[in-house]
Design a protein around this motif. Structure first.
Motif, PDB file in Angstrom:
ATOM      1  N   CYS A  67       1.084   4.973   8.140  1.00  0.00           N
ATOM      2  CA  CYS A  67       0.764   4.171   8.348  1.00  0.00           C
ATOM      3  C   CYS A  67      -0.016   4.039   9.398  1.00  0.00           C
ATOM      4  CB  CYS A  67       1.748   3.002   8.192  1.00  0.00           C
ATOM      5  SG  CYS A  67       2.632   3.282   6.128  1.00  0.00           S
ATOM      6  N   THR A 112      -4.443   0.363   6.168  1.00  0.00           N
ATOM      7  CA  THR A 112      -5.395   1.277   5.631  1.00  0.00           C
ATOM      8  C   THR A 112      -3.367   2.013   5.826  1.00  0.00           C
ATOM      9  OG1 THR A 112      -7.321   1.038   6.639  1.00  0.00           O
ATOM     10  CG2 THR A 112      -6.674   2.652   5.856  1.00  0.00           C
ATOM     11  N   PRO A 172      -4.657   7.645  11.166  1.00  0.00           N
ATOM     12  CA  PRO A 172      -3.550   8.872  10.515  1.00  0.00           C
ATOM     13  C   PRO A 172      -2.982   9.799  10.952  1.00  0.00           C
ATOM     14  CG  PRO A 172      -6.804   8.782  11.127  1.00  0.00           C
ATOM     15  CD  PRO A 172      -5.255   6.876  11.523  1.00  0.00           C
ATOM     16  N   TYR A 227      -0.787  12.503   2.074  1.00  0.00           N
ATOM     17  CA  TYR A 227      -1.071  13.695   2.186  1.00  0.00           C
ATOM     18  C   TYR A 227      -0.264  14.389   1.845  1.00  0.00           C
ATOM     19  CZ  TYR A 227      -3.457  11.852   6.755  1.00  0.00           C
ATOM     20  OH  TYR A 227      -4.220  11.412   7.282  1.00  0.00           O
ATOM     21  N   TRP A 242      -2.602   6.227   4.854  1.00  0.00           N
ATOM     22  CA  TRP A 242      -3.357   7.359   4.044  1.00  0.00           C
ATOM     23  C   TRP A 242      -2.115   8.422   3.691  1.00  0.00           C
ATOM     24  CZ3 TRP A 242      -4.079   4.913   8.657  1.00  0.00           C
ATOM     25  CH2 TRP A 242      -5.415   4.431   8.664  1.00  0.00           C
ATOM     26  N   PRO A 270      -6.476  13.428   3.858  1.00  0.00           N
ATOM     27  CA  PRO A 270      -6.084  12.283   2.760  1.00  0.00           C
ATOM     28  C   PRO A 270      -5.730  12.620   1.716  1.00  0.00           C
ATOM     29  CG  PRO A 270      -7.419  11.041   4.056  1.00  0.00           C
ATOM     30  CD  PRO A 270      -7.025  12.604   5.035  1.00  0.00           C
ATOM     31  N   HIS A 291      -5.508  10.465  -0.797  1.00  0.00           N
ATOM     32  CA  HIS A 291      -5.409   9.219  -0.866  1.00  0.00           C
ATOM     33  C   HIS A 291      -5.534   8.316   0.511  1.00  0.00           C
ATOM     34  CE1 HIS A 291      -4.623  11.102  -5.138  1.00  0.00           C
ATOM     35  NE2 HIS A 291      -3.339  11.246  -4.344  1.00  0.00           N
ATOM     36  N   THR A 292      -6.238   7.075  -0.335  1.00  0.00           N
ATOM     37  CA  THR A 292      -6.442   6.407   0.497  1.00  0.00           C
ATOM     38  C   THR A 292      -6.150   5.227   0.110  1.00  0.00           C
ATOM     39  OG1 THR A 292      -7.562   8.369   2.571  1.00  0.00           O
ATOM     40  CG2 THR A 292      -7.928   5.268   3.020  1.00  0.00           C
ATOM     41  N   THR A 293      -6.156   3.886   0.608  1.00  0.00           N
ATOM     42  CA  THR A 293      -5.685   2.608   0.401  1.00  0.00           C
ATOM     43  C   THR A 293      -5.696   2.030   1.256  1.00  0.00           C
ATOM     44  OG1 THR A 293      -5.517   0.820  -1.392  1.00  0.00           O
ATOM     45  CG2 THR A 293      -3.062   2.244  -0.635  1.00  0.00           C
ATOM     46  N   ASN A 333       1.081  -1.019  -0.115  1.00  0.00           N
ATOM     47  CA  ASN A 333      -0.276   0.368   0.128  1.00  0.00           C
ATOM     48  C   ASN A 333       0.421   1.224  -0.092  1.00  0.00           C
ATOM     49  OD1 ASN A 333      -2.386  -1.433   0.157  1.00  0.00           O
ATOM     50  ND2 ASN A 333      -2.344  -1.446   2.231  1.00  0.00           N
TER      51      ASN A 333
END
Length: 220
Positions: free
Chosen positions: A176, A195, A179, A199, A197, A185, A187-189, A70
């Motif tokens: 990681c 998870t 947050p 920025y 985040w 954020p 983008h997040t995945t 990620n």
């Protein structure tokens, strides 16, 4: 026969005593060996599982394979130097170096730093990686354009402020597990503990203010 029986009887306690003494010696050696092994394992393992002495307690929890993937996903199409804050055993730094980044890790635990250097050498990326024994609060991250953070909730507000003050507007910060409290954020995945985040500092209010303050200096 009677004399022979008496002679055998006299010798038997001595032989049994010698055998018992040998068994006792072997027992002591085995005990000492096991004890020494346990002490050695404790000495090696303890620095990897106990937290380093920091302003905020930050225990070593290895990144999972999903977290690493990620993070790499958030680094796609990015360039510039990368830093991993609290780099642990170096797996994020090494993974980034394999993707072509000049990657640096800061970690307060010297055992983990030495182990990270060994892993980088073993994986053939030691020329693209650096690992430093340092407290993150005493380091300036101003010249990094990619920042990876494995933090805990107690440290995130103060670290958010520190990074906002130090980084340029083209920086991307990848958090990681937890947050940042104020930033939104871009983008997040991932899911759960995996998870991640991302920025982009140029979108934050603090970075916009920093840009406005910097403009008159460039014009003068």
């Amino acid at each position: 026969p009677g004399a022979m029986s008496q002679a055998v009887a006299k010798e038997m306690p001595q032989e049994q005593g010698e055998g018992g003494s040998r068994r006792s010696s072997w027992g002591l050696l085995v005990t000492a060996g096991v004890g020494g092994t346990l002490v050695a394992l404790y000495a090696v393992a303890t620095p990897f599982v106990t937290p380093a002495l920091r302003k905020v307690c930050l225990p070593f929890v290895p990144a999972t394979a999903a977290q690493i993937q990620n993070v790499l996903k958030m680094l796609e199409n990015r360039s510039g130097p990368l830093v991993d804050i609290g780099s642990g055993d170096g797996r994020i730094v090494i993974a980034a170096a394999k993707k072509g980044f000049q990657a640096v890790g800061y970690e307060l635990n010297p055992w983990l730093v030495w182990y990270s250097r060994y892993r980088a050498w073993r994986d053939g990326v030691h020329q693209n990686t650096r690992f430093y024994i340092s407290d993150l609060w005493k380091v300036s991250f101003s010249h990094y354009t990619n920042v990876v953070v494995f933090g805990v909730p107690q440290m995130m507000p103060q670290l958010e402020k520190k990074l906002e003050e130090e980084l340029e507007c083209n920086a991307r910060i990848i958090a990681c597990r937890f947050p940042f409290p104020c930033w939104i954020p871009d983008h997040t995945t991932g899911e759960g503990i995996d998870t991640v985040w991302a920025y982009d500092l140029k979108h934050s209010r603090g970075c916009e203010t920093k840009s406005l303050e910097f403009t008159p200096e460039t014009e003068s």
